[in-house]
Write a protein that holds these residues in place. Sequence first.
Motif, PDB file in Angstrom:
ATOM      1  N   GLU A 295       0.811  -1.219   0.000  1.00 21.27           N
ATOM      2  CA  GLU A 295       0.000   0.000   0.000  1.00 21.27           C
ATOM      3  C   GLU A 295       0.848   1.275   0.000  1.00 21.27           C
ATOM      4  N   ILE A 296       2.042   1.214   0.607  1.00 24.22           N
ATOM      5  CA  ILE A 296       2.959   2.363   0.565  1.00 24.22           C
ATOM      6  C   ILE A 296       4.362   1.860   0.251  1.00 24.22           C
TER       7      ILE A 296
ATOM      8  N   GLY B 255       2.171  10.664   0.586  1.00 25.52           N
ATOM      9  CA  GLY B 255       0.740  10.918   0.462  1.00 25.52           C
ATOM     10  C   GLY B 255      -0.094   9.654   0.570  1.00 25.52           C
ATOM     11  N   ASP B 256       0.527   8.510   0.272  1.00 24.61           N
ATOM     12  CA  ASP B 256      -0.195   7.228   0.321  1.00 24.61           C
ATOM     13  C   ASP B 256      -0.494   6.782   1.748  1.00 24.61           C
TER      14      ASP B 256
ATOM     15  N   LEU C 298      -1.885   8.320   4.219  1.00 21.22           N
ATOM     16  CA  LEU C 298      -3.247   8.681   4.639  1.00 21.22           C
ATOM     17  C   LEU C 298      -4.304   7.793   3.993  1.00 21.22           C
ATOM     18  N   GLN C 299      -3.920   7.124   2.901  1.00 19.19           N
ATOM     19  CA  GLN C 299      -4.874   6.270   2.177  1.00 19.19           C
ATOM     20  C   GLN C 299      -4.784   4.807   2.602  1.00 19.19           C
ATOM     21  N   MET C 300      -3.969   4.495   3.598  1.00 25.19           N
ATOM     22  CA  MET C 300      -3.798   3.099   4.000  1.00 25.19           C
ATOM     23  C   MET C 300      -5.099   2.513   4.553  1.00 25.19           C
ATOM     24  N   SER C 301      -5.273   1.222   4.363  1.00 26.55           N
ATOM     25  CA  SER C 301      -6.454   0.526   4.861  1.00 26.55           C
ATOM     26  C   SER C 301      -6.367   0.355   6.375  1.00 26.55           C
TER      27      SER C 301
ATOM     28  N   TRP D  58      -2.992   0.050   8.777  1.00 27.82           N
ATOM     29  CA  TRP D  58      -2.758   0.908   9.943  1.00 27.82           C
ATOM     30  C   TRP D  58      -2.535   0.068  11.200  1.00 27.82           C
TER      31      TRP D  58
END
Length: 307
Positions: free
Chosen positions: A33-34, A211-212, A214-217, A221
């Motif tokens: 994801e990142i 920026g990715d 903040l978009q993590m599932s 997290w």
Amino acid sequence: MKQEQSLAIYFWMLLVPLFWGGAFVAAEHVITEIPPVTAAAFRFGTAGILLLIYVLWKRKFDAEALKKQWKAILAMAITGIFGYNIFFFIALDITSAINGSLIVATTPVLITFGAVLFLGEVWNKQLGFGLLLSLVGVIVVISRGSLATLLSLEFNAGDLLFIGGLLCWVAHGLFGKVAMRDVSPIVTTTFTTLVGSIFLGIISLFEQGWGDILQMSTQAWGEMIFMIICSSVIGFLLWNSGIKQIGASKSSIYMNLVPINTAWLAVVLYNSTITWTQIIGMIMVIMGVYFVTLHPYLQNKRRAVVK
């Protein structure tokens, strides 16, 4: 009281490979994801900030000790936090995880030799036997007991990078023994983590992946929080405490439990399979760790009781 404290560290150290083995499983998903270096920079940077808050709150900051050992602490940050992670993630893109695991499995042997040669730690037959038994066990676990798997391995530039990461981790352990002659484990962990994360943060800018985050599932997290609290804060604190209390050579043998924990966690959490040969390998590793750590301690304690 001191005997109970010294015995306790052998059991507390068992959490280190558990948390680091869990970090491998967690990171495998997080980096989908990142970007990997961004993940490492965020992980260690956040852990360093939490540790710094605790150190300042408890007033454990010793400026004179830091001034005396700042070179060793800087070397620990560059080798163990920055260098190891950079080499590791780049190498994974080039070579196989099996190759890397086999190379990293030699860590306890190299740290032990380094501690004996440069730090005056004692070598004996029991230590050598435990190291050999544990090393063979790790190889059995990683290869799943298949000689064909070992013979079919092809080595490339990625393996040289893994060796670079291995040397970084060995140096980290040896520098840690020097630094903690004057600096406490928690302060050492705090500043090595903070400084190392700064270097990782600089390299992570090239990935352009902040920026990715903040978009993590929700799953990612949860895994990141586990890596920050358990794998980084608690794991590195216990690792450095172990090096200070029982020495670099005995602490390093716990590293061979990392692939063991990675294997069973992958089975429990991700439905991976495990063979009887791997289970036998795990038992060999555990016995090797016992021979190097608890066996001599309990043996000496029995002698003391007899006297």
